[in-house]
Write a protein that holds these residues in place. Sequence first.
Motif, short mmCIF file in Angstrom:
data_model
loop_
_atom_site.label_atom_id
_atom_site.label_comp_id
_atom_site.label_asym_id
_atom_site.label_seq_id
_atom_site.Cartn_x
_atom_site.Cartn_y
_atom_site.Cartn_z
N LEU A 11 34.93 38.29 44.74
CA LEU A 11 35.66 38.24 43.46
C LEU A 11 36.82 37.28 43.61
O LEU A 11 37.65 37.43 44.50
CB LEU A 11 36.16 39.64 43.08
CG LEU A 11 36.99 39.76 41.80
CD1 LEU A 11 36.17 39.31 40.59
CD2 LEU A 11 37.48 41.19 41.61
N ASP A 12 36.86 36.26 42.76
CA ASP A 12 37.94 35.28 42.75
C ASP A 12 38.50 35.19 41.33
O ASP A 12 37.72 35.11 40.36
CB ASP A 12 37.43 33.90 43.18
CG ASP A 12 36.83 33.91 44.57
OD1 ASP A 12 37.51 34.36 45.49
OD2 ASP A 12 35.67 33.48 44.72
N PHE A 13 39.82 35.17 41.22
CA PHE A 13 40.41 35.07 39.89
C PHE A 13 41.88 34.67 40.00
O PHE A 13 42.50 34.81 41.08
CB PHE A 13 40.29 36.41 39.12
CG PHE A 13 40.92 37.59 39.83
CD1 PHE A 13 42.26 37.90 39.66
CD2 PHE A 13 40.15 38.36 40.68
CE1 PHE A 13 42.82 38.98 40.32
CE2 PHE A 13 40.71 39.45 41.34
CZ PHE A 13 42.05 39.76 41.16
N ILE A 66 44.83 46.62 44.40
CA ILE A 66 45.58 45.77 45.33
C ILE A 66 46.37 44.72 44.56
O ILE A 66 47.55 44.46 44.84
CB ILE A 66 44.63 45.12 46.35
CG1 ILE A 66 44.07 46.18 47.29
CG2 ILE A 66 45.35 44.02 47.13
CD1 ILE A 66 43.00 45.66 48.23
N THR A 67 45.73 44.11 43.58
CA THR A 67 46.41 43.10 42.77
C THR A 67 47.61 43.70 42.06
O THR A 67 48.69 43.08 42.00
CB THR A 67 45.43 42.51 41.75
OG1 THR A 67 44.31 41.96 42.44
CG2 THR A 67 46.10 41.41 40.94
N TYR A 99 43.67 34.76 43.74
CA TYR A 99 43.20 35.90 44.51
C TYR A 99 41.74 35.71 44.90
O TYR A 99 40.95 35.18 44.12
CB TYR A 99 43.33 37.19 43.71
CG TYR A 99 44.75 37.72 43.60
CD1 TYR A 99 45.31 38.45 44.64
CD2 TYR A 99 45.50 37.50 42.46
CE1 TYR A 99 46.61 38.95 44.54
CE2 TYR A 99 46.79 37.99 42.34
CZ TYR A 99 47.34 38.71 43.39
OH TYR A 99 48.62 39.19 43.29
N SER A 100 41.39 36.18 46.10
CA SER A 100 40.02 36.14 46.56
C SER A 100 39.74 37.41 47.35
O SER A 100 40.42 37.70 48.34
CB SER A 100 39.77 34.91 47.44
OG SER A 100 38.45 34.91 47.95
#
Length: 324
Positions: free
Chosen positions: A222-224, A191-192, A205-206
Amino acid sequence: MDENKTASPAPETPAAPKKVRRVGRVAFALLLILAGVLLLVQQFVPRFDLIGLVRFAPAILIVLGVELLVYSARPDIKVKFDWLSVIGCAFILCIVGGASVLPYLWSVAGPERSYAQGRYTSQIQDQAYRALNADTDLKAKVTNLYANVYFQHMQSGGYTLQDGDEVYLHVVLPQNGYTTAQAFAEDAWNITRLLEQADVPVTNYSFSSYAADDGTGNGYALDFLPSFAEGLTAGQLAQRVQSQYQFEGDVYDTQADRDNAVKAELRERIIEQFGNDNDGAYPGEEYINEQVEQQFSRMFPAPAAVESSTAESAAPQAPAAPAL
């Protein structure tokens, strides 16, 4: 006899009274003039930085000090503080300070900023969904997608998204839809990648996938930052996944702990059910173990094996039979 008389001393002339000077009147008058000029300029010059000039407010203390020194140097002057003027100076400073902060407060809390953030939120969400059209199977897994836009700059007039502003994108993936952190991270990574290719302006992103409503299953988060994920593989990104293993509302640190607790609970239930159905008889261990594994596999299905297409293509093929 007149010669023996002493002359009476001449009467002393009374000293002239000292003039009274009240310190603070000059400073108050100057501050009134300056405050009026600044407030007028603010009305007619939109980009006038009044709050920057308010930082020089302590200069009024310098004016009061100079005024006190000038009057004190003259012996014919009696110095007194005009406390009403001093209080008036403080009041004028409060008025000017409030006027300087009002545009900032209106820009932060006013409707224009909120409308702009809402407008960009809708645009980014639509842009993200359109970017996922490149992989409709992946798009179908997205349970929910929403953005939050936070302006980190001040702007007069219409707000526009600029460098330094923050855009948080939250993607909710299927509930209880993953059995491993690796599979969850792969979808997040894909998706990213699609959003980056479509130039969706995301700064954070989360991703999340929750357990079932009854509190049983696997939950992942997942967060980054985009800069963090740049150059990483899905497997490397999976190391950042926060996993949560649940059974009927209880949370376990590891999947092994959860699975052991589930099997122990299933074992007790199977023994109890068997006894109820068979007049208190105790089942054999083979029956118990078989039933535990069957019920456990229904509750937590194993990840499907994925055959590698490259392995298939690399497999040796039998030579074609010669034509007769």
